[in-house]
Design a protein around this motif. Structure first.
Motif, PDB file in Angstrom:
ATOM      1  N   ASP A  70      54.729 134.842  71.432  1.00 34.25           N
ATOM      2  CA  ASP A  70      55.347 135.941  72.408  1.00 34.25           C
ATOM      3  C   ASP A  70      56.148 135.702  73.747  1.00 34.25           C
ATOM      4  OD1 ASP A  70      54.134 138.911  74.250  1.00 34.25           O
ATOM      5  OD2 ASP A  70      55.743 138.867  72.631  1.00 34.25           O
ATOM      6  N   HIS A 106      52.662 144.908  55.020  1.00 37.22           N
ATOM      7  CA  HIS A 106      53.591 145.892  55.511  1.00 37.22           C
ATOM      8  C   HIS A 106      55.117 144.994  55.418  1.00 37.22           C
ATOM      9  CE1 HIS A 106      56.182 147.979  58.586  1.00 37.22           C
ATOM     10  NE2 HIS A 106      55.812 148.958  57.760  1.00 37.22           N
ATOM     11  N   LYS A 119      54.342 144.461  79.669  1.00 36.83           N
ATOM     12  CA  LYS A 119      54.142 143.142  80.341  1.00 36.83           C
ATOM     13  C   LYS A 119      54.457 143.033  81.597  1.00 36.83           C
ATOM     14  CE  LYS A 119      52.867 141.139  76.306  1.00 36.83           C
ATOM     15  NZ  LYS A 119      51.563 140.301  76.177  1.00 36.83           N
ATOM     16  N   ARG A 143      59.602 135.799  75.494  1.00 36.85           N
ATOM     17  CA  ARG A 143      59.970 136.389  76.570  1.00 36.85           C
ATOM     18  C   ARG A 143      60.576 135.641  77.937  1.00 36.85           C
ATOM     19  NH1 ARG A 143      58.212 141.017  76.711  1.00 36.85           N
ATOM     20  NH2 ARG A 143      56.888 141.820  75.005  1.00 36.85           N
ATOM     21  N   ARG A 169      47.967 133.725  63.506  1.00 36.62           N
ATOM     22  CA  ARG A 169      47.116 134.614  62.655  1.00 36.62           C
ATOM     23  C   ARG A 169      47.673 135.962  62.641  1.00 36.62           C
ATOM     24  NH1 ARG A 169      41.534 134.837  63.934  1.00 36.62           N
ATOM     25  NH2 ARG A 169      41.724 136.702  64.481  1.00 36.62           N
ATOM     26  N   LYS A 172      62.693 147.681  71.073  1.00 36.68           N
ATOM     27  CA  LYS A 172      61.231 147.763  71.300  1.00 36.68           C
ATOM     28  C   LYS A 172      60.631 148.902  72.121  1.00 36.68           C
ATOM     29  CE  LYS A 172      57.339 144.754  71.409  1.00 36.68           C
ATOM     30  NZ  LYS A 172      56.769 143.543  70.978  1.00 36.68           N
ATOM     31  N   TYR A 213      59.232 133.099  62.488  1.00 35.40           N
ATOM     32  CA  TYR A 213      60.166 133.946  63.411  1.00 35.40           C
ATOM     33  C   TYR A 213      59.534 134.960  63.901  1.00 35.40           C
ATOM     34  CZ  TYR A 213      64.453 135.871  64.667  1.00 35.40           C
ATOM     35  OH  TYR A 213      65.532 136.629  65.308  1.00 35.40           O
ATOM     36  N   HIS A 214      58.695 135.698  63.160  1.00 36.62           N
ATOM     37  CA  HIS A 214      58.131 136.889  63.568  1.00 36.62           C
ATOM     38  C   HIS A 214      56.508 136.723  64.089  1.00 36.62           C
ATOM     39  CE1 HIS A 214      61.376 139.760  62.597  1.00 36.62           C
ATOM     40  NE2 HIS A 214      61.647 138.743  61.602  1.00 36.62           N
ATOM     41  N   TYR A 272      53.510 136.792  65.959  1.00 36.40           N
ATOM     42  CA  TYR A 272      53.252 137.575  67.195  1.00 36.40           C
ATOM     43  C   TYR A 272      52.046 137.135  67.926  1.00 36.40           C
ATOM     44  CZ  TYR A 272      50.070 139.736  63.812  1.00 36.40           C
ATOM     45  OH  TYR A 272      48.962 140.092  63.053  1.00 36.40           O
ATOM     46  N   GLN A 326      61.502 144.598  74.764  1.00 34.52           N
ATOM     47  CA  GLN A 326      61.480 143.054  74.424  1.00 34.52           C
ATOM     48  C   GLN A 326      61.517 142.069  75.575  1.00 34.52           C
ATOM     49  OE1 GLN A 326      63.527 142.296  70.210  1.00 34.52           O
ATOM     50  NE2 GLN A 326      64.745 144.256  71.152  1.00 34.52           N
ATOM     51  N   PHE A 338      47.790 149.950  63.456  1.00 34.29           N
ATOM     52  CA  PHE A 338      47.889 150.222  62.149  1.00 34.29           C
ATOM     53  C   PHE A 338      47.108 151.375  61.639  1.00 34.29           C
ATOM     54  CE2 PHE A 338      51.018 147.938  60.026  1.00 34.29           C
ATOM     55  CZ  PHE A 338      51.093 146.831  60.513  1.00 34.29           C
ATOM     56  N   HIS A 383      42.409 138.470  58.410  1.00 37.42           N
ATOM     57  CA  HIS A 383      43.407 137.818  58.956  1.00 37.42           C
ATOM     58  C   HIS A 383      44.058 136.573  57.883  1.00 37.42           C
ATOM     59  CE1 HIS A 383      42.539 139.859  62.786  1.00 37.42           C
ATOM     60  NE2 HIS A 383      43.853 139.681  62.755  1.00 37.42           N
ATOM     61  N   TYR A 432      47.591 139.733  60.482  1.00 37.41           N
ATOM     62  CA  TYR A 432      46.637 140.712  60.261  1.00 37.41           C
ATOM     63  C   TYR A 432      47.137 141.070  58.710  1.00 37.41           C
ATOM     64  CZ  TYR A 432      44.316 145.235  60.316  1.00 37.41           C
ATOM     65  OH  TYR A 432      43.551 146.490  60.340  1.00 37.41           O
ATOM     66  N   MET A 462      47.033 143.751  56.976  1.00 37.73           N
ATOM     67  CA  MET A 462      48.181 144.949  57.099  1.00 37.73           C
ATOM     68  C   MET A 462      49.594 144.739  57.188  1.00 37.73           C
ATOM     69  SD  MET A 462      48.389 148.164  55.976  1.00 37.73           S
ATOM     70  CE  MET A 462      47.399 149.569  55.970  1.00 37.73           C
ATOM     71  N   TRP A 463      49.618 143.925  58.535  1.00 35.83           N
ATOM     72  CA  TRP A 463      50.954 143.578  58.959  1.00 35.83           C
ATOM     73  C   TRP A 463      51.569 142.768  57.731  1.00 35.83           C
ATOM     74  CZ3 TRP A 463      53.844 139.202  59.496  1.00 35.83           C
ATOM     75  CH2 TRP A 463      54.753 139.639  60.277  1.00 35.83           C
TER      76      TRP A 463
END
Lengths: 473, 488
Positions: free
Chosen positions: B193, B122, B376, B197, B114, A352, B185-186, B188, B488, A387, B102, B116, B118-119
């Motif tokens: 997040d 994609h 971060k 971390r 939530r 990343k 799993y993804h 964000y 990451q 985006f 959303h 987005y 476009m996410w």
């Protein structure tokens, strides 16, 4: 100490008062253990210093792995005058070509070339914490034979240290604004309006160093070059690549074949079109140079042409037209990944970072671009602006007309900088005929090293221009 | 079992072309016939057409057979190894919010995500957007950046079918499935997040005992290999014992993880006193070596380092190795001297190896900060090799500031008491993360033979292996950061 004949090391003859010495052979071994491991500044002077001189001069100086090949291009290392500032914190050097350099006392001390500060192993340092004395002052400076600068420093605890630094070495490290501007210009990528792929013959690359240098210059300058008339033999691509450096291994092996196959593990191994991209940006160090040797490309296959886009050129354009989008892309990190368990060598590689990276001066140094591998996992507050910027740049890349185009023929080997020049492919029909390429990669650190060596050995000693590494130079 | 493909040809190639032009759709089966379900009606163009006479447009649409879930599984996108560990992916509530911008999902365990619009678009898992493994084929140029989610409904328990509508752009409507496991799993969101971390953060141990494993176990069993990977990932160091004395064993051990990383010292290298009075590296002498990481002049310096002790005579005095966790020191530096710490993240230092006397001359140089932090403010990378530090090349105003910070950090490293110490014995193989643990050596005497053989493994390859084993044997946790320049 006896003068060393230097025949085996081709050292430059120095003045009569400086003697070259094979210190290690002359001095007892325990001296060296003491010299390198001792933590006292007193134990760090060379034994041969004369007490009668204004200050003690070191008996030996070596170029410590900085060969004369590096210095022969340095213009005007002759000095008009030197002076130490009143507070002893800096040294000014006035060169004969009217250039002026200023060096900080701490920096000079940290780069002292005496044997106790600089190991004789490719210039490695043995300096220790005590040398980094923020209150150190210069108290003496003298030029020796127009080649060496002899310096004396005084630490805040009263101890002094004497050491030499070659003048030519200092000149190429000058940090004056003029030198800095020159360096920045030398390092900057150059963009060409005409998108004609330079060509070179396979025989020249394989058989001669000058041919190899010409090839590398094209790769350094434009980022792309076509090697023509390669033998249609398996393994030729590795042979050509190894003229520069050993191959860069990736999850696709040392070399890989690009041809259409059922159940492909990668879209490239199918006849679909491929949008412009860089390969394997999920590696911390993505493949640098890519070489693709066309072993077979039947002429009746329709489609399958390659296009190559200089993404650095487009990114600079983006910076001028939409600095806000450019800024977003340098700021918001995204994950690039290849997750594939169902293959011979299972892979779960992710990395990343922002797609565009700048150095401390705000110059663009590296880009990661592979729309097919990007996960875009920015946090919520960044996702919309990201985006927006991403799509805009994506369209710039896809619609760019200023591209290199090539339909390879048998025997062609296209070589390009995977970190600067994107490659894409038109779809093709693979019902009849075979389109088969063999490819490999080379690391950019290795390529840049080789190119710099050749600039010094065969060229004019210029600095290698940026190649797209995550390197702030 | 292969994917049947739906192709449309519009080739102007004489008789063949005419035949193809009449048949708008030709269905091909690569190996065996598979019954078709409702074919996808949309076929985005992947490439703008050329103006060439022999115009060819090839649109490939992967067919879904049966349900969405089955189709995704057939195309290889149901990642069992990962998804088996995803918990709490039962969907309690689906809501389109902010006028389609959303999609809000409330999961059964109370977590809220939530996504987005476009996410989501994609990451559509339909056969058009994801026909092949590992690569996304969504064509942004056709999609409205203000695309809206206009419908979302469950298809069984594992799939959400989403409809997107665009006003501008060529694609006015698209519909496709997304796995709930994938979404969970993804996710964000800040909460997800943060959890990732926490799992990724390095942990530092007061107890500096080097973990040990037997060579024969590591070579023959995946369980022992996983223990080895865990030690390297969590502590950064591990000792492999009872390695046979032949030289090729260091390669054999390394290749249990990944192919070795080549450097200017070759695929493997030997560390012993060289008869040459000016050897190519300080390590080939008997002098002591201060704490350092190897070869930071590379864009990707060596990740793991393995050193097999082939010979180390008992009569030799000295030669012990010591190791310090540089991330631990950097963390302490950040807490005690934050201003100096941030200086080292801002002002770059240069590392180089310049040696024209080698068989293949090297002039490897790179400039970057010694410490890298992510967005971060977490330390991701520390690079430390004082012997390879090239002259500082920064503006005049930064020189003093740099040396102040560097000097302080240098002192901290050299006075750091908490270190691993080990005198290697023949048959020992010390393995450590060269991007986290710096190593040093005491000077040794001339009265015997000391020979180590070593090799390196790329940091990305190592991390990939750790992540895979976590998914296979370790409950699917995220791997600890390994010092690679990865945010990451």
């Amino acid at each position: 100490m006896k003068r060393d004949n230097g025949a085996d090391r081709k050292r430059r003859r120095l003045g009569s008062r400086l003697r070259l010495a094979r210190c290690k052979k002359r001095l007892p071994q325990k001296f060296w253990l003491v010299a390198f491991c001792a933590r006292s500044s007193k134990g760090r002077r060379c034994r041969s210093q004369s007490k009668n001189a204004v200050w003690s001069r070191p008996a030996c100086i070596r170029h410590h792995g900085y060969p004369k090949q590096q210095f022969r291009h340095v213009k005007s290392p002759r000095v008009s005058s030197i002076d130490i500032s009143e507070d002893g914190k800096s040294l000014n050097i006035f060169w004969e070509d009217e250039h002026k350099s200023q060096f900080h006392a701490i920096w000079l001390r940290h780069n002292c070339h005496c044997p106790s500060c600089r190991l004789d192993h490719n210039g490695m340092k043995s300096s220790i914490a005590e040398d980094i004395d923020l209150d150190i002052r210069l108290i003496g400076a003298e030029i020796e034979d127009n080649e060496i600068l002899l310096l004396r420093w005084q630490h805040s605890n009263g101890h002094t240290h004497d050491g030499p630094i070659p003048l030519a070495w200092l000149r190429i490290r000058c940090r004056s604004p003029a030198a800095e501007a020159e360096r920045t210009q030398a390092r900057a990528m150059v963009f060409h309006e005409d998108k004609v792929i330079p060509e070179i013959e396979y025989e020249d690359v394989i058989n001669s160093d000058l041919g190899l240098y010409e090839w590398m210059c094209h790769l350094g300058d434009r980022g792309i070059c076509l090697v023509k008339n390669c033998p249609l033999v398996d393994g030729t691509v590795a042979k050509v690549a190894e003229r520069i450096a050993p191959l860069q291994h990736t999850i696709y092996g040392e070399t890989f074949e690009v041809k259409s196959m059922p159940q492909p593990i990668n879209a490239a191994y199918s006849p679909v079109s491929l949008a412009s991209h860089m390969d394997q940006i999920m590696y911390e160090c993505a493949p640098g140079l890519q070489l693709l040797h066309c072993l077979q490309f039947d002429s009746y296959i329709v489609g399958g042409e390659n296009t190559f886009t200089d993404i650095f050129e487009l990114a600079h354009q983006l910076r001028e037209e939409r600095p806000d989008y450019f800024d977003t892309l340098t700021r918001v990190p995204v994950t690039m990944s290849t997750i594939h368990y169902n293959r011979d060598y299972p892979v779960h590689m992710t990395c990343k970072r922002p797609m565009l990276a700048l150095n401390g001066n705000g110059e663009l140094i590296t880009i990661y671009w592979h729309p097919m591998l990007a996960e875009i996992d920015a946090v919520e507050e960044n996702i919309e602006p990201f985006f927006e910027a991403y799509k805009h740049f994506y369209l710039m890349v896809q619609n760019s007309q200023s591209v290199y185009k090539l339909r390879m023929v048998d025997g062609d080997m296209i070589t390009f900088n995977n970190r600067r020049v994107l490659h894409g492919r038109a779809p093709y029909c693979n019902q009849r005929g075979l389109r088969l390429f063999q490819g490999t990669y080379l690391e950019l650190s290795e390529f840049q090293s080789r190119l710099q060596v050749f600039h010094n050995l065969y060229g004019d000693g210029r600095l290698a221009s940026r190649v797209g590494m995550a390197d702030w130079q | 079992m292969l994917v049947p493909i739906l192709c449309t040809f519009r080739a102007k190639l004489g008789a063949l072309g005419k035949t193809c032009c009449k048949m708008r759709t030709i269905i091909f089966y690569c190996r065996r016939l598979t019954p078709l379900s409702t074919p996808r009606l949309y076929s985005p163009d992947f490439h703008s057409s050329s103006t060439d006479e022999k115009e060819l447009k090839v649109d490939i649409i992967a067919e879904v057979s049966g349900s969405h879930l089955e189709g995704i599984k057939k195309r290889g996108f149901y990642l069992d190894d990962i998804y088996q560990h995803v918990k709490g992916d039962g969907v309690k509530d689906l809501k389109i919010v902010e006028d389609g911008k959303h999609l809000q999902i409330t999961w059964e365990d109370g977590h809220v995500s939530r996504f987005y619009s476009m996410w989501l678009r994609h990451n559509c898992h339909c056969g058009v957007c994801l026909p092949h493994t590992s690569t996304v084929l969504v064509n942004f140029s056709k999609i409205d950046e203000n695309i809206k989610v206009t419908s979302a409904k469950m298809d069984g328990d594992n799939v959400i079918v989403i409809g997107w509508t665009g006003e501008t752009g060529e694609e006015k409507y698209h519909e496709g499935p997304l796995l709930t496991k994938f979404l969970r799993y993804h996710c964000y969101s800040d909460a997800a997040d943060k959890q990732r971390r926490e799992q990724r953060a390095m942990r530092f141990y007061d107890d500096k005992t080097i973990p040990e494993l037997e060579y024969k176990d590591v070579i023959s069993s995946d369980e022992a290999l996983y223990k080895w990977l865990l030690a390297l990932s969590e502590r950064g160091i591990c000792l492999i014992k009872n390695v046979p004395s032949e030289k090729e064993h260091v390669l054999k051990a390394a290749e249990r993880i990944a192919p070795v990383q080549h450097t200017i010292y070759g695929n493997t290298f030997e560390v012993e006193t060289s008869p040459d009075p000016i050897p190519e590296n300080a390590a080939h002498t008997r002098i002591g070596l201060d704490l350092h990481m190897d070869q930071i002049h590379y864009e990707s310096p060596p990740g793991l380092q393995l050193l097999h002790c082939v010979k180390f005579d008992e009569c030799i005095q000295g030669g012990e190795n010591f190791f310090v966790d540089m991330h631990e020191v950097a963390q302490k530096f950040k807490e005690e001297e934050p201003e100096l710490f941030y200086t080292l993240t801002r002002i770059p230092s240069t590392a180089n190896t310049v040696d024209y006397k080698r068989a293949r001359p090297a002039h490897v140089r790179i400039q970057r900060p010694l410490i890298t932090i992510n967005h971060k403010d977490e330390i991701v990378s520390v690079l430390w090799q004082p012997m390879l530090i090239a002259p500082l090349q920064v503006p005049e105003k930064d020189v003093e500031a740099f040396y102040k910070a560097y000097g302080k950090f240098y002192s901290l490293v050299h006075t750091y008491k908490s270190m691993y110490v080990h005198r290697l014995r023949p048959g020992d193989m010390i393995s450590f993360n060269n991007r986290r643990i710096s190593h040093g050596r005491r000077a040794y005497t001339d009265n015997g033979h000391r020979l180590l053989q070593g090799c390196y493994i790329n940091a990305s390859e190592f991390q990939s292996k750790v992540q895979m084993f976590h998914n296979k044997y370790g409950g699917g946790k995220w791997p600890v950061r390994n010092g690679a320049i990865d945010w990451q």
